[in-house]
Motif scaffolding. Structure first.
Motif, mmCIF file in Angstrom:
data_model
loop_
_atom_site.group_PDB
_atom_site.id
_atom_site.type_symbol
_atom_site.label_atom_id
_atom_site.label_comp_id
_atom_site.label_asym_id
_atom_site.label_seq_id
_atom_site.Cartn_x
_atom_site.Cartn_y
_atom_site.Cartn_z
ATOM 1 N N ARG A 136 0.850 -1.187 0.000
ATOM 2 C CA ARG A 136 0.000 0.000 0.000
ATOM 3 C C ARG A 136 0.890 1.242 0.000
ATOM 4 O O ARG A 136 1.641 1.464 0.944
ATOM 5 N N PRO A 137 0.792 2.091 -1.036
ATOM 6 C CA PRO A 137 1.589 3.323 -1.052
ATOM 7 C C PRO A 137 1.199 4.245 0.102
ATOM 8 O O PRO A 137 0.024 4.297 0.477
ATOM 9 N N PRO A 138 2.149 4.980 0.663
ATOM 10 C CA PRO A 138 1.824 5.914 1.751
ATOM 11 C C PRO A 138 0.748 6.903 1.319
ATOM 12 O O PRO A 138 0.792 7.439 0.212
ATOM 13 N N GLY A 139 -0.242 7.090 2.183
ATOM 14 C CA GLY A 139 -1.295 8.057 1.915
ATOM 15 C C GLY A 139 -2.305 7.643 0.859
ATOM 16 O O GLY A 139 -3.155 8.439 0.466
ATOM 17 N N HIS A 140 -2.220 6.406 0.387
ATOM 18 C CA HIS A 140 -3.129 5.945 -0.670
ATOM 19 C C HIS A 140 -4.573 5.928 -0.169
ATOM 20 O O HIS A 140 -4.854 5.500 0.937
ATOM 21 N N GLU A 141 -5.479 6.397 -1.003
ATOM 22 C CA GLU A 141 -6.908 6.385 -0.684
ATOM 23 C C GLU A 141 -7.686 5.932 -1.911
ATOM 24 O O GLU A 141 -7.449 6.438 -3.014
ATOM 25 N N VAL A 142 -8.581 4.971 -1.743
ATOM 26 C CA VAL A 142 -9.435 4.528 -2.841
ATOM 27 C C VAL A 142 -10.631 5.469 -2.888
ATOM 28 O O VAL A 142 -11.343 5.625 -1.899
ATOM 29 N N LYS A 143 -10.824 6.123 -4.035
ATOM 30 C CA LYS A 143 -11.977 7.005 -4.182
ATOM 31 C C LYS A 143 -12.473 6.952 -5.623
ATOM 32 O O LYS A 143 -11.699 6.696 -6.547
ATOM 33 N N PRO A 144 -13.774 7.193 -5.811
ATOM 34 C CA PRO A 144 -14.337 7.148 -7.163
ATOM 35 C C PRO A 144 -13.676 8.165 -8.085
ATOM 36 O O PRO A 144 -13.343 9.270 -7.664
ATOM 37 N N ASP A 145 -13.486 7.781 -9.319
ATOM 38 C CA ASP A 145 -12.897 8.649 -10.327
ATOM 39 C C ASP A 145 -13.859 8.687 -11.521
ATOM 40 O O ASP A 145 -14.044 7.670 -12.189
ATOM 41 N N PRO A 146 -14.491 9.832 -11.787
ATOM 42 C CA PRO A 146 -15.458 9.897 -12.889
ATOM 43 C C PRO A 146 -14.883 9.469 -14.237
ATOM 44 O O PRO A 146 -15.587 8.852 -15.034
ATOM 45 N N ALA A 147 -13.613 9.760 -14.503
ATOM 46 C CA ALA A 147 -13.007 9.384 -15.786
ATOM 47 C C ALA A 147 -12.900 7.865 -15.909
ATOM 48 O O ALA A 147 -13.178 7.290 -16.969
ATOM 49 N N ILE A 148 -12.502 7.196 -14.827
ATOM 50 C CA ILE A 148 -12.416 5.729 -14.852
ATOM 51 C C ILE A 148 -13.817 5.138 -14.961
ATOM 52 O O ILE A 148 -14.045 4.197 -15.733
ATOM 53 N N ALA A 149 -14.780 5.701 -14.228
ATOM 54 C CA ALA A 149 -16.162 5.223 -14.303
ATOM 55 C C ALA A 149 -16.674 5.297 -15.742
ATOM 56 O O ALA A 149 -17.222 4.328 -16.274
ATOM 57 N N THR A 150 -16.474 6.440 -16.391
ATOM 58 C CA THR A 150 -16.944 6.635 -17.762
ATOM 59 C C THR A 150 -16.294 5.644 -18.721
ATOM 60 O O THR A 150 -16.954 5.103 -19.609
ATOM 61 N N LYS A 151 -15.027 5.380 -18.524
ATOM 62 C CA LYS A 151 -14.285 4.433 -19.368
ATOM 63 C C LYS A 151 -14.965 3.062 -19.392
ATOM 64 O O LYS A 151 -14.922 2.352 -20.399
ATOM 65 N N TYR A 152 -15.621 2.682 -18.273
ATOM 66 C CA TYR A 152 -16.273 1.377 -18.170
ATOM 67 C C TYR A 152 -17.800 1.460 -18.262
ATOM 68 O O TYR A 152 -18.504 0.540 -17.833
ATOM 69 N N GLY A 153 -18.304 2.569 -18.825
ATOM 70 C CA GLY A 153 -19.739 2.670 -19.076
ATOM 71 C C GLY A 153 -20.576 3.047 -17.874
ATOM 72 O O GLY A 153 -21.780 2.779 -17.849
ATOM 73 N N ASN A 154 -19.962 3.673 -16.874
ATOM 74 C CA ASN A 154 -20.706 4.106 -15.690
ATOM 75 C C ASN A 154 -20.748 5.629 -15.671
ATOM 76 O O ASN A 154 -19.769 6.296 -15.984
ATOM 77 N N VAL A 155 -21.889 6.156 -15.275
ATOM 78 C CA VAL A 155 -22.064 7.602 -15.225
ATOM 79 C C VAL A 155 -22.348 7.984 -13.774
ATOM 80 O O VAL A 155 -23.317 7.500 -13.177
ATOM 81 N N ILE A 156 -21.490 8.824 -13.199
ATOM 82 C CA ILE A 156 -21.734 9.339 -11.859
ATOM 83 C C ILE A 156 -22.684 10.513 -12.000
ATOM 84 O O ILE A 156 -22.368 11.489 -12.669
ATOM 85 N N VAL A 157 -23.866 10.377 -11.394
ATOM 86 C CA VAL A 157 -24.887 11.426 -11.541
ATOM 87 C C VAL A 157 -25.074 12.246 -10.276
ATOM 88 O O VAL A 157 -25.854 13.179 -10.261
ATOM 89 N N GLY A 158 -24.350 11.900 -9.210
ATOM 90 C CA GLY A 158 -24.459 12.666 -7.978
ATOM 91 C C GLY A 158 -23.533 12.139 -6.923
ATOM 92 O O GLY A 158 -22.905 11.085 -7.084
ATOM 93 N N PRO A 159 -23.448 12.858 -5.815
ATOM 94 C CA PRO A 159 -22.577 12.427 -4.713
ATOM 95 C C PRO A 159 -23.171 11.223 -3.979
ATOM 96 O O PRO A 159 -24.344 10.885 -4.174
ATOM 97 N N PRO A 160 -22.374 10.587 -3.124
ATOM 98 C CA PRO A 160 -22.935 9.523 -2.285
ATOM 99 C C PRO A 160 -24.112 10.064 -1.488
ATOM 100 O O PRO A 160 -24.202 11.245 -1.211
ATOM 101 N N ARG A 161 -25.008 9.186 -1.121
ATOM 102 C CA ARG A 161 -26.201 9.604 -0.377
ATOM 103 C C ARG A 161 -26.065 9.238 1.081
ATOM 104 O O ARG A 161 -25.331 8.407 1.463
#
Length: 153
Positions: free
Chosen positions: A128-153
């Motif tokens: 695990r790289p220091p300070g690494h955080e897994v977070k949604p990335d709209p560009a990666i989502a779009t690449k795989y056919g996913n559209v982020i339409v809003g923040p988490p609820r």
């Protein structure tokens, strides 16, 4: 031609996921000839992906353990242990875990979305790289056919 595929737990890729959770990739497109992806989330209270929709695949959630709130097309539902949700492609949706821990089985058909999980998450077999955080990335989502339409609820 499809072939049977068997993977023991130690053969299943473990990805670090949102809020320190884990996603085990149980089946992927390679194992199922592109027919489906199956993953199992082990997550804690508060874990919530952005409000999103899939353009390529239908999705099924089975809440094996725990509780969650689920939003489908802006309608809110409480999902109890053992509850299941079917989400056809194009339906905006999200969830938030409301129990201390949750065990959530996810199936997507056809396969392909596992690429987004692998690119966004971190393979837990690597350092695990220091300070690494897994977070949604709209560009990666779009690449795989996913559209982020809003923040988490």
């Amino acid at each position: 031609m499809s072939m049977a595929y068997i993977a023991q737990p130690q053969q299943q890729q473990q990805l670090e996921w949102l809020d320190g959770g884990t996603l085990a990739v149980l089946l992927d497109g390679l194992a199922t000839n592109g027919q489906l992806m199956m993953g199992r989330f082990d997550v804690e209270e508060g874990e919530a992906p952005p409000y999103h929709q899939h353009t390529n695949e239908d999705e099924i959630f089975l809440l094996i353990k725990g509780t969650a709130l689920v939003w489908c097309d802006d309608e809110e539902y409480e999902l109890a242990e053992g509850g299941v949700v079917f989400l056809p492609k194009q339906i905006p949706h999200a969830y938030r875990i409301t129990s201390k821990r949750a065990d959530l089985l996810m199936i997507n058909t056809p396969a392909g979305i596992e690429g987004m999980f692998r690119e966004t998450g971190r393979d837990k077999s690597t350092p695990r790289p220091p300070g690494h955080e897994v977070k949604p990335d709209p560009a990666i989502a779009t690449k795989y056919g996913n559209v982020i339409v809003g923040p988490p609820r």
